[in-house]
Write an enzyme that holds these catalytic residues in place. Structure first.
Site, PDB file in Angstrom:
ATOM      1  N   LYS A   1      79.304   2.385   4.984  1.00 16.64           N
ATOM      2  CA  LYS A   1      80.155   2.141   6.156  1.00 16.64           C
ATOM      3  C   LYS A   1      81.261   3.198   6.235  1.00 16.64           C
ATOM      4  O   LYS A   1      81.612   3.658   7.319  1.00 16.64           O
ATOM      5  CB  LYS A   1      80.759   0.733   6.080  1.00 16.64           C
TER       6      LYS A   1
ATOM      7  N   GLN B   1      83.872  -7.590   2.948  1.00 15.58           N
ATOM      8  CA  GLN B   1      82.470  -7.532   2.537  1.00 15.58           C
ATOM      9  C   GLN B   1      82.042  -8.849   1.883  1.00 15.58           C
ATOM     10  O   GLN B   1      82.703  -9.337   0.961  1.00 15.58           O
ATOM     11  CB  GLN B   1      82.266  -6.348   1.575  1.00 15.58           C
TER      12      GLN B   1
ATOM     13  N   ASP C   1      82.862  -7.750  12.623  1.00 21.04           N
ATOM     14  CA  ASP C   1      81.578  -8.314  12.170  1.00 21.04           C
ATOM     15  C   ASP C   1      81.052  -9.367  13.150  1.00 21.04           C
ATOM     16  O   ASP C   1      79.891  -9.740  13.098  1.00 21.04           O
ATOM     17  CB  ASP C   1      81.761  -9.024  10.815  1.00 21.04           C
TER      18      ASP C   1
HETATM   19  N1  GUN Z   1      77.330  -8.474   3.572  1.00 21.16           N
HETATM   20  C1  GUN Z   1      76.065  -8.194   3.959  1.00 21.16           C
HETATM   21  N2  GUN Z   1      76.046  -7.810   5.244  1.00 21.16           N
HETATM   22  C2  GUN Z   1      77.319  -7.847   5.682  1.00 21.16           C
HETATM   23  C3  GUN Z   1      77.929  -7.547   6.922  1.00 21.16           C
HETATM   24  O1  GUN Z   1      77.290  -7.179   7.915  1.00 21.16           O
HETATM   25  N3  GUN Z   1      79.286  -7.700   6.958  1.00 21.16           N
HETATM   26  C4  GUN Z   1      80.005  -8.132   5.903  1.00 21.16           C
HETATM   27  N4  GUN Z   1      81.306  -8.277   6.058  1.00 21.16           N
HETATM   28  N5  GUN Z   1      79.464  -8.413   4.733  1.00 21.16           N
HETATM   29  C5  GUN Z   1      78.132  -8.281   4.638  1.00 21.16           C
END
Ligand code: GUN
Length: 279
Positions: free
Chosen positions: A49, A93, A116
């Protein structure tokens, strides 16, 4: 033999658009990434990211906290980021270590920074068809279908997996595009009978070779959302790729399918947040 849907190329196109739009803003969009603990998969995702942010002209602010972080300390950080005008989006996350209450943390993020699309406010907006942000993985899948001219209207769509992050919002976006959707899960009876009816089959189960060729209709579009490891430690999805690609009309590979699109759609949500914050 199925057409392979190239998520990497499509993601590059989305990120190009984001970079061009971000450059028009008076200040660079900012994403705060919060990582608690040292889960190796989460570390890989977070690095990805941050790389995407750099490519798109988005500032990323990393907050790495030890696994023993308390709920109060994490809440205090979220509140600090809520108030920080350089931060347009906040990404905590998941999964968090077991002693932390994920729901309470997500609820604490101000909805206009919830890139998200996990906060109940944004989930509700999405469900009634008035989204502020779109959930990244399902929105990435919808973008793939659009870009490959795959019609959804009137089609039988089957989604495997009912998670809040993928399965449920995926079913919702397919419904809003006029698909006829069946959402299946671990308690579904006679699963293969249902999947064999699917014109569009989306799998988000998390089990290697879960979707076998006998579960797939001839000519179906097969979208594999999962990121698993096979017995040799190689990245793979839910779909038994070799045999299934012989039957499908279109299929997403793993890696190089949905994964890059999820990340690209996150960049688009950060851009949207920044545009909203800058009026
Ligand atoms: N863990 C796995 N996929 C994601 C996601 O798209 N966002 C977040 N915040 N955590 C994750």
């Amino acid at each position: 033999m199925a057409t392979h849907i190239d998520g990497k190329a499509l993601a590059a196109k989305v990120k190009d658009q984001v970079r061009a739009e971000a450059a028009k803003l008076s200040r660079r969009p900012g994403l705060a990434v919060v990582l608690v603990g040292d889960d190796p998969a989460s570390q890989v995702y977070v690095r990805g990211k941050e790389k995407d942010c750099a490519e798109c002209g988005i500032e990323s602010f990393e907050h790495r906290l030890p696994a023993e972080t308390t709920q109060e300390d994490l809440l205090a950080l979220v509140r600090e980021l809520n108030a920080d005008s350089a931060v347009d989006g906040i990404l905590v996350q998941l999964p968090l270590p077991a002693h932390l209450d994920e729901e309470q943390i997500i609820d604490a993020i101000v909805p206009d920074k919830d890139v998200d699309c996990f906060h109940p406010f944004n989930v509700g907006r999405m469900v009634i068809g008035e989204p502020v942000f779109l959930p990244c993985t399902p929105a990435g899948v919808m973008e793939m279908l659009r870009e490959y001219d795959i019609p959804v209207r009137g089609k039988r769509c089957v989604v495997l997996g009912r998670s809040n992050i993928v399965g449920k919002p995926m079913a919702m976006l397919l419904t809003q595009s006029d698909g006829t959707v069946t959402l299946c899960h671990s308690r579904t009876e006679r699963l293969a009978e249902i999947t064999r009816e699917a014109d569009i089959l989306v799998s988000a189960v998390g089990r290697t070779r879960f979707v076998t060729a006998d579960m797939v209709k001839d000519g179906a579009v097969v979208i594999d959302v999962a990121m698993n490891r096979d017995e040799n430690g190689r990245l793979c999805g839910d779909v038994d790729f070799g045999p299934v690609e012989q039957k499908a009309s279109c299929i997403t590979p793993v890696p190089g399918g949905v994964g890059p699109m999820t990340r690209a759609l996150l960049m688009r949500n950060i851009l949207t947040a920044a545009q909203n914050h800058q009026g």
